[in-house]
Write a protein that holds these residues in place. Structure first.
Motif, mmCIF file in Angstrom:
data_model
loop_
_atom_site.group_PDB
_atom_site.id
_atom_site.type_symbol
_atom_site.label_atom_id
_atom_site.label_comp_id
_atom_site.label_asym_id
_atom_site.label_seq_id
_atom_site.Cartn_x
_atom_site.Cartn_y
_atom_site.Cartn_z
ATOM 1 N N VAL B 130 0.827 -1.308 -0.001
ATOM 2 C CA VAL B 130 -0.043 -0.024 0.014
ATOM 3 C C VAL B 130 0.735 1.368 -0.032
ATOM 4 O O VAL B 130 0.618 2.198 -0.954
ATOM 5 C CB VAL B 130 -1.141 0.146 1.346
ATOM 6 C CG1 VAL B 130 -1.543 1.304 1.425
ATOM 7 C CG2 VAL B 130 -1.955 -1.121 1.284
ATOM 8 N N ALA B 132 4.009 1.534 -1.128
ATOM 9 C CA ALA B 132 4.336 1.556 -2.177
ATOM 10 C C ALA B 132 3.571 2.187 -3.256
ATOM 11 O O ALA B 132 4.198 2.998 -4.081
ATOM 12 C CB ALA B 132 5.162 0.250 -2.625
ATOM 13 N N LEU B 133 2.488 1.650 -3.349
ATOM 14 C CA LEU B 133 1.510 2.177 -4.273
ATOM 15 C C LEU B 133 1.414 3.551 -4.199
ATOM 16 O O LEU B 133 1.267 4.468 -4.973
ATOM 17 C CB LEU B 133 0.312 1.500 -4.395
ATOM 18 C CG LEU B 133 0.135 0.173 -4.868
ATOM 19 C CD1 LEU B 133 -1.221 -0.536 -4.743
ATOM 20 C CD2 LEU B 133 0.563 0.318 -6.395
ATOM 21 N N LYS B 134 1.086 3.961 -2.672
ATOM 22 C CA LYS B 134 0.786 5.440 -2.628
ATOM 23 C C LYS B 134 1.959 6.347 -2.939
ATOM 24 O O LYS B 134 1.687 7.354 -3.334
ATOM 25 C CB LYS B 134 0.600 5.590 -1.120
ATOM 26 C CG LYS B 134 -0.713 5.151 -0.602
ATOM 27 C CD LYS B 134 -0.991 5.413 0.944
ATOM 28 C CE LYS B 134 -2.558 5.309 1.295
ATOM 29 N NZ LYS B 134 -2.427 5.570 2.503
ATOM 30 N N MET C 103 -7.723 0.668 0.576
ATOM 31 C CA MET C 103 -6.249 0.552 -0.083
ATOM 32 C C MET C 103 -5.720 -0.794 0.146
ATOM 33 O O MET C 103 -5.077 -1.269 -0.919
ATOM 34 C CB MET C 103 -5.410 1.828 0.567
ATOM 35 C CG MET C 103 -4.656 2.868 -0.106
ATOM 36 S SD MET C 103 -5.018 2.872 -1.882
ATOM 37 C CE MET C 103 -3.401 2.825 -2.140
ATOM 38 N N ALA C 107 -4.696 -3.328 -2.754
ATOM 39 C CA ALA C 107 -3.204 -4.044 -2.645
ATOM 40 C C ALA C 107 -3.361 -5.446 -2.899
ATOM 41 O O ALA C 107 -2.593 -6.182 -3.575
ATOM 42 C CB ALA C 107 -2.501 -3.424 -1.667
ATOM 43 N N PHE C 167 -1.457 4.082 -11.517
ATOM 44 C CA PHE C 167 -0.346 4.164 -10.706
ATOM 45 C C PHE C 167 0.963 4.089 -11.627
ATOM 46 O O PHE C 167 1.952 3.798 -11.437
ATOM 47 C CB PHE C 167 -0.560 2.869 -9.909
ATOM 48 C CG PHE C 167 -1.433 3.137 -8.797
ATOM 49 C CD1 PHE C 167 -0.925 4.044 -7.659
ATOM 50 C CD2 PHE C 167 -2.337 2.796 -8.612
ATOM 51 C CE1 PHE C 167 -2.083 4.209 -6.735
ATOM 52 C CE2 PHE C 167 -3.555 2.911 -7.777
ATOM 53 C CZ PHE C 167 -3.116 3.541 -6.603
ATOM 54 N N PRO C 176 5.272 -2.518 -7.379
ATOM 55 C CA PRO C 176 6.497 -2.404 -6.360
ATOM 56 C C PRO C 176 6.523 -3.516 -5.485
ATOM 57 O O PRO C 176 5.589 -3.919 -4.841
ATOM 58 C CB PRO C 176 6.389 -1.057 -5.634
ATOM 59 C CG PRO C 176 4.611 -0.807 -5.862
ATOM 60 C CD PRO C 176 4.383 -1.305 -7.307
#
Lengths: 226, 273, 226
Positions: B130, B132-134, C103, C107, C167, C176
């Motif tokens: 999360v 890393a995505l943000k 979130m 993910a 993203f 990532p």
């Protein structure tokens, strides 16, 4: 104080770097929804940025490329090079055949309009996949007309002017009738089913016109989650 | 590590928000999203690789948390209590000497401990995912697409070359199909009643001294008048005739299969009457 | 004969000029409203154009500029350099602030897809409130992929191209940390083995290994049809 203002405050001390200004102008023009004037750009850039110089440098950089920086009515925008215009306008035209289901659905809507999905299914004797009606709507041959004043208030469908145009019909009354179909050998001479051509002017008493009804699309996920 | 370290932050806002959301049982008074979330945050305080955490220590911390929450009379969701009971059990098993365990029945406590650690690692990995995505440049937040795209893109126009004949054909075929499907027998077929046939045959008995063909005996429906069909008259007359054969009033014969059926009154006519 | 075919006929004699191909690709990508795949580009270019080479050349040419060429969801688009985002105040969209639960759910779906609701709950250790998945579906970052071949045939979820585009990810492999997670075996659904932690939220009977199901994801139509 916004981030930009903070930057501006910094930039009054450190003079703007021309390379950076060029990048900024490039990004702003690219992302802008409409052409920007030098003043528009200056307003959005850190204080002291030499917008004129950046624009000139960018114009030079893009000269002869696939994209050019052009000035129209003192506003700047990127646009594709004029000699490549053919790439943008070329249309791929594919000739396709409608599926049997789509053709039959179209025919029913034409002859029975205004008609509902349930009626189409009843006449065809099989369920109608969603894609079929969607395709006809997308081609623009079928439109939503309104809602039937009956339980569930089902949506009613009809054909469009584009449909008439495509099939070379002056009006719905020109659709081939039972006798023409018999003459064409499409129907047996003994066919006696009721066969009425739609009255183009018919506005069903039990139909609410589209405008009055909120045809809100139901939230799509509801259909799948439960 | 002192008890203070893991005293829960008392997050009443979260609790109220959760109540409004109808999620009261999921988000607890302390703002942790369930026992696993709490365990992860406790495990992080051990400041070691999550796979190397001390499960007994973790169990102690969790149990202390639960005790503290109960002491303060916070209602705890059932899953916290289930987890507490399970951790107490696991801890007791981990402290026992290995040979005292009935491993076959209850499973290896080391495995269970590693399992718990793996679950925490996985939840932790999700959390890091999360973050890393943000941290990535996001569209229309850090990076922007072309603001004013030109008219174009892949305008593949599809031409449908259907003609009126195809349309009429499609319609006619369906109407024919629908007609075939929609066949409903029009009302009841009127049958010639057996009673009537029998009655009539009895009346005819005196005239049936000679072999007479069924086709002649059976009544003929009058043309243009609604009534039983000729086939029904034949069938009922035959049936009635066969019954009377059984009674001994008539005789029947047929020269060949599908041939004409002949009927004749049996001689002692008067006797049967 | 269509225009494309005409061009092809010419181009078989005169091989495509790399500089010209680069200009054409540049123009097309600039003009496009959506990212274009190499195949989309090739389709619009004269036959024999080396799209891959042109893309690589363009990527190099724009590196470090105010506008960059990036690959998202295996398609290409120009977008402004990330460090200049602060300038685009006028273009910035009010960003959706997703809840922690949303979130994390996103993910989990991204890293573990195709995954089921029960698996999401198992990983997070709490039940998933109904609105969370709905929200992600509605935003268009998550889609239904099919059904798991296991008892109850639970629906499986995956992320969409819109997610990758948002993203800035070229593909799922570029998530990532995905490779590290994979190395640790964290993406393996069966890594917890037979033993289960006590978990009151878990709906069971869902421990079959993840396997791609051949089902088409249901199509989302703007379903105002019924």
């Amino acid at each position: 104080m916004t981030e930009a203002e903070t930057d501006a405050a910094v930039e009054t001390i450190v003079p703007a770097n021309p390379v950076e200004t060029e990048r900024q102008v490039e990004a702003l023009l690219f992302a802008a929804a409409e052409p920007l004037s030098a003043a528009d750009l200056a307003q959005r850039l850190p204080h002291g940025a030499d917008v004129g110089r950046a624009l000139a440098a960018l114009r030079g950089r893009y000269a002869g490329r696939g994209v050019e920086l052009v000035c129209v009515a003192e506003r700047w925008r990127f646009s594709t090079a004029p000699d490549l215009g053919y790439l943008m306008t070329a249309e791929r035209e594919e000739s396709r055949k409608l599926s049997k289901a789509a053709m039959e659905t179209l025919a029913i809507i034409a002859y029975h309009q205004p008609t509902t999905r349930a009626e189409i299914e009843q006449i065809r004797g099989v369920g109608l996949s969603k894609g079929t009606l969607d395709l006809l709507l997308q081609i623009g041959w079928v439109k939503l007309r309104g809602r039937r004043r009956s339980p569930g208030r089902p949506v009613t469908y009809g054909v469009t002017d584009a449909f008439l145009e495509h099939f070379g019909l002056a009006s719905l009354a020109d659709l081939p009738g039972a006798s023409e179909m018999k003459a064409l050998g499409l129907l047996d001479a003994s066919f006696t089913g009721d066969f009425q051509l739609p009255d183009p002017n018919r506005q069903d008493a039990d139909e609410d016109p589209l405008s009055e009804v909120g045809l809100d699309a139901p939230e799509f996920h509801q259909d799948f989650l439960e | 590590m002192s008890d203070r370290t893991y005293q829960p932050p008392l997050d009443f806002d979260a609790a109220e928000a959760a109540l409004e959301d109808g999620d009261a049982l999921v988000v607890d008074v302390d703002g942790f999203e369930g026992p696993l979330d709490l365990l992860l945050s406790l495990a992080r305080q051990q400041k070691v690789d999550l796979l190397a955490i001390s499960i007994t220590k973790l169990a102690d911390q969790f149990l202390a948390f639960v005790q503290e929450a109960r002491r303060k009379r916070f209602s705890l969701a059932a899953d916290y209590l289930v987890m507490a009971a399970w951790l107490a059990f696991l801890k007791s098993r981990l402290m026992l000497p290995k040979k005292a365990l009935v491993a076959e029945v209850e499973g290896d406590p080391e495995d269970m401990a590693r399992e718990l650690a793996l679950r925490l690692v996985r939840l932790d990995a999700v959390r890091r995912g999360v973050e890393a995505l943000k941290a990535r440049p996001q569209l229309r937040r850090e990076v922007f697409p072309r603001g004013d795209p030109q008219s174009l893109v892949i305008t593949s126009t599809t031409r449908f070359d259907e003609d009126l004949y195809a349309l009429a054909q499609a319609y006619a075929q369906q109407r024919k199909r629908a007609e075939a499907r929609a066949y409903i027998p029009t009302g009841r077929v009127e049958a010639y009643p057996l009673e009537a046939a029998r009655e009539r045959l009895r009346g005819l008995l005196p005239d049936l001294e000679a072999w007479s063909p069924l086709a002649l005996i059976a009544p003929r429906p009058a043309a243009g008048v609604d009534g039983p069909s000729r086939a029904s008259c034949l069938a009922s007359t035959l049936s009635a005739g066969l019954e009377m054969v059984k009674e001994g009033a008539l005789e029947a014969q047929q020269a060949e299969i599908l041939g004409e059926v002949y009927l004749r009154a049996r001689t002692p006519v008067a006797a049967s009457l």
